[in-house]
Design an enzyme around this catalytic site. Structure first.
Site, PDB file in Angstrom:
ATOM      1  N   GLU A  26       6.477   6.289  -9.115  1.00 49.86           N
ATOM      2  CA  GLU A  26       5.058   5.904  -9.004  1.00 49.86           C
ATOM      3  C   GLU A  26       4.352   6.800  -7.997  1.00 49.86           C
ATOM      4  O   GLU A  26       3.201   7.189  -8.184  1.00 49.86           O
ATOM      5  CB  GLU A  26       4.927   4.452  -8.525  1.00 49.86           C
ATOM      6  CG  GLU A  26       5.349   3.411  -9.542  1.00 49.86           C
ATOM      7  CD  GLU A  26       5.044   2.009  -9.053  1.00 49.86           C
ATOM      8  OE1 GLU A  26       3.954   1.778  -8.523  1.00 49.86           O
ATOM      9  OE2 GLU A  26       5.921   1.139  -9.188  1.00 49.86           O
ATOM     10  N   ASP A  34      -5.555  -5.150 -19.415  1.00 52.98           N
ATOM     11  CA  ASP A  34      -4.213  -4.600 -19.562  1.00 52.98           C
ATOM     12  C   ASP A  34      -4.072  -3.719 -20.792  1.00 52.98           C
ATOM     13  O   ASP A  34      -3.012  -3.180 -21.045  1.00 52.98           O
ATOM     14  CB  ASP A  34      -3.181  -5.733 -19.671  1.00 52.98           C
ATOM     15  CG  ASP A  34      -2.956  -6.372 -18.327  1.00 52.98           C
ATOM     16  OD1 ASP A  34      -3.174  -5.692 -17.311  1.00 52.98           O
ATOM     17  OD2 ASP A  34      -2.572  -7.551 -18.290  1.00 52.98           O
ATOM     18  N   LEU A  71      -3.919  -7.348  -7.191  1.00 58.39           N
ATOM     19  CA  LEU A  71      -3.419  -8.472  -7.985  1.00 58.39           C
ATOM     20  C   LEU A  71      -4.510  -9.412  -8.487  1.00 58.39           C
ATOM     21  O   LEU A  71      -4.227 -10.497  -8.970  1.00 58.39           O
ATOM     22  CB  LEU A  71      -2.389  -9.262  -7.171  1.00 58.39           C
ATOM     23  CG  LEU A  71      -1.116  -8.471  -6.832  1.00 58.39           C
ATOM     24  CD1 LEU A  71      -0.167  -9.304  -5.980  1.00 58.39           C
ATOM     25  CD2 LEU A  71      -0.404  -7.998  -8.098  1.00 58.39           C
ATOM     26  N   ASN A 126      -5.206   2.080 -13.380  1.00 64.14           N
ATOM     27  CA  ASN A 126      -4.269   1.134 -12.763  1.00 64.14           C
ATOM     28  C   ASN A 126      -2.867   1.707 -12.901  1.00 64.14           C
ATOM     29  O   ASN A 126      -2.570   2.399 -13.871  1.00 64.14           O
ATOM     30  CB  ASN A 126      -4.354  -0.213 -13.490  1.00 64.14           C
ATOM     31  CG  ASN A 126      -3.375  -1.242 -12.932  1.00 64.14           C
ATOM     32  OD1 ASN A 126      -3.284  -1.446 -11.714  1.00 64.14           O
ATOM     33  ND2 ASN A 126      -2.622  -1.881 -13.809  1.00 64.14           N
ATOM     34  N   HIS A 159       1.193   0.609 -13.204  1.00 62.98           N
ATOM     35  CA  HIS A 159       2.040  -0.537 -13.546  1.00 62.98           C
ATOM     36  C   HIS A 159       3.501  -0.082 -13.492  1.00 62.98           C
ATOM     37  O   HIS A 159       3.828   0.997 -13.997  1.00 62.98           O
ATOM     38  CB  HIS A 159       1.686  -1.035 -14.954  1.00 62.98           C
ATOM     39  CG  HIS A 159       2.431  -2.263 -15.346  1.00 62.98           C
ATOM     40  ND1 HIS A 159       2.097  -3.520 -14.888  1.00 62.98           N
ATOM     41  CD2 HIS A 159       3.524  -2.427 -16.141  1.00 62.98           C
ATOM     42  CE1 HIS A 159       2.953  -4.404 -15.389  1.00 62.98           C
ATOM     43  NE2 HIS A 159       3.821  -3.773 -16.147  1.00 62.98           N
ATOM     44  N   GLY A 162       0.783  -1.245   0.000  1.00 62.23           N
ATOM     45  CA  GLY A 162       0.000   0.000   0.000  1.00 62.23           C
ATOM     46  C   GLY A 162       0.806   1.282   0.000  1.00 62.23           C
ATOM     47  O   GLY A 162       0.306   2.328   0.408  1.00 62.23           O
ATOM     48  N   SER A 163       2.049   1.246  -0.513  1.00 63.64           N
ATOM     49  CA  SER A 163       2.823   2.497  -0.498  1.00 63.64           C
ATOM     50  C   SER A 163       2.253   3.520  -1.483  1.00 63.64           C
ATOM     51  O   SER A 163       2.333   4.731  -1.232  1.00 63.64           O
ATOM     52  CB  SER A 163       4.307   2.229  -0.775  1.00 63.64           C
ATOM     53  OG  SER A 163       4.518   1.893  -2.120  1.00 63.64           O
ATOM     54  N   ASN A 164       1.662   3.069  -2.574  1.00 63.27           N
ATOM     55  CA  ASN A 164       1.021   4.032  -3.494  1.00 63.27           C
ATOM     56  C   ASN A 164      -0.222   4.639  -2.859  1.00 63.27           C
ATOM     57  O   ASN A 164      -0.508   5.820  -3.045  1.00 63.27           O
ATOM     58  CB  ASN A 164       0.673   3.357  -4.822  1.00 63.27           C
ATOM     59  CG  ASN A 164       1.870   3.329  -5.760  1.00 63.27           C
ATOM     60  OD1 ASN A 164       2.267   4.358  -6.290  1.00 63.27           O
ATOM     61  ND2 ASN A 164       2.456   2.152  -5.927  1.00 63.27           N
TER      62      ASN A 164
HETATM   63  C1  GRF Z   1       3.477  -1.073  -7.496  1.00 62.01           C
HETATM   64  O1  GRF Z   1       4.741  -1.289  -8.023  1.00 62.01           O
HETATM   65  C2  GRF Z   1       2.451  -0.918  -8.608  1.00 62.01           C
HETATM   66  O2  GRF Z   1       2.963  -0.340  -9.765  1.00 62.01           O
HETATM   67  C3  GRF Z   1       2.067  -2.341  -8.884  1.00 62.01           C
HETATM   68  O3  GRF Z   1       2.065  -2.963  -7.618  1.00 62.01           O
HETATM   69  C4  GRF Z   1       2.957  -2.292  -6.743  1.00 62.01           C
HETATM   70  C5  GRF Z   1       2.194  -1.923  -5.514  1.00 62.01           C
HETATM   71  O4  GRF Z   1       3.019  -1.401  -4.509  1.00 62.01           O
HETATM   72  N1  GRF Z   1       0.818  -2.450  -9.605  1.00 62.01           N
HETATM   73  P1  GRF Z   1       2.361  -0.750  -3.229  1.00 62.01           P
HETATM   74  O5  GRF Z   1       1.444  -1.783  -2.598  1.00 62.01           O
HETATM   75  O6  GRF Z   1       1.619   0.481  -3.649  1.00 62.01           O
HETATM   76  O7  GRF Z   1       3.502  -0.415  -2.314  1.00 62.01           O
END
Ligand code: GRF
Length: 195
Positions: A171, A142, A82, A99, A101, A11-13
């Site tokens: 990201e 995709d 996922l 999404n 990527h 969940g870092s994003n």
């Molecule tokens: C990220 O690299 C994103 O691009 C991919 O999954 C990863 C998720 O990372 N789809 P986080 O859970 O947001 O840290």
């Protein structure tokens, strides 16, 4: 614009979005959905006082729509989710779902291309550049339109881990820019890092 963020892991994003979107922004994170009750992203959501929902891998389109409607969700962000989202949801949220990527699509996407596999493939092919892509999610998953990208160099001594860290840093800037741009119209739109 009320945003639901879907996460399967760390969940870092999600955290980058929560930190970046302020009270003056037209977008706010209203709900975090995970297919895994133990996902780190759910803990981040709770810490920020954001509502959470667990929709397991067997959850139906109706169950998804019920949760989304109950939280008046306008827009969906997949940030490390996922699993495939049910077709009923992609249909209803056509043009309102994105999404992220960790590569420069259309290269290094598709089945099996997640996590370190992506960065391994970039290094194995000898690419000089990688990055992150935000794309629209359509029923053809995709293959949704590319809305924005950020580039990073691939260095000669990179490991999949070191490249992943460099990509993740961009990201965390790219995704908030995508959401801010979308909030202007309520739709997923092309954007730049300056949005
Ligand atoms: C990220 O690299 C994103 O691009 C991919 O999954 C990863 C998720 O990372 N789809 P986080 O859970 O947001 O840290």
């Amino acid at each position: 614009m009320r945003v639901a963020v879907c996460v399967s892991g760390r969940g870092s994003n999600l955290e980058a979005l929560l930190r970046s979107l302020g009270p003056d922004d037209r977008a706010r994170i209203a709900l975090v959905i995970s297919n895994r009750a133990e996902a780190g992203g759910l803990e981040i959501a709770r810490r920020h006082g954001v509502a959470t929902a667990v929709l397991g891998n067997a959850a139906t389109g109706d169950e998804w729509l019920q949760v989304l409607d109950a939280n008046a969700v306008d827009f969906i962000v997949l940030a490390g989710f996922l699993r495939k989202v049910p077709a009923e949801v992609t249909a209803r949220f056509q043009d309102r779902m994105i999404n992220i990527h960790p590569a420069l699509l259309p290269d290094h996407g598709g089945p099996g291309m997640y996590g370190l596999n992506v960065h391994r493939a970039v290094i194995a092919r000898g690419d000089r550049e990688s990055g992150a892509t935000v794309h629209g999610v359509t029923e053809r998953y995709d293959e949704g339109p590319i809305l924005g990208q950020a580039r990073v160099p691939v260095l000669p001594d990179d490991t999949p881990e070191s490249l992943a860290a460099r990509v993740l840093a961009v990201e965390h800037r790219l995704l908030p820019a995508a959401v801010r741009a979308a909030a202007r119209t309520g739709r997923a739109v092309p954007f730049t890092l300056n949005d």
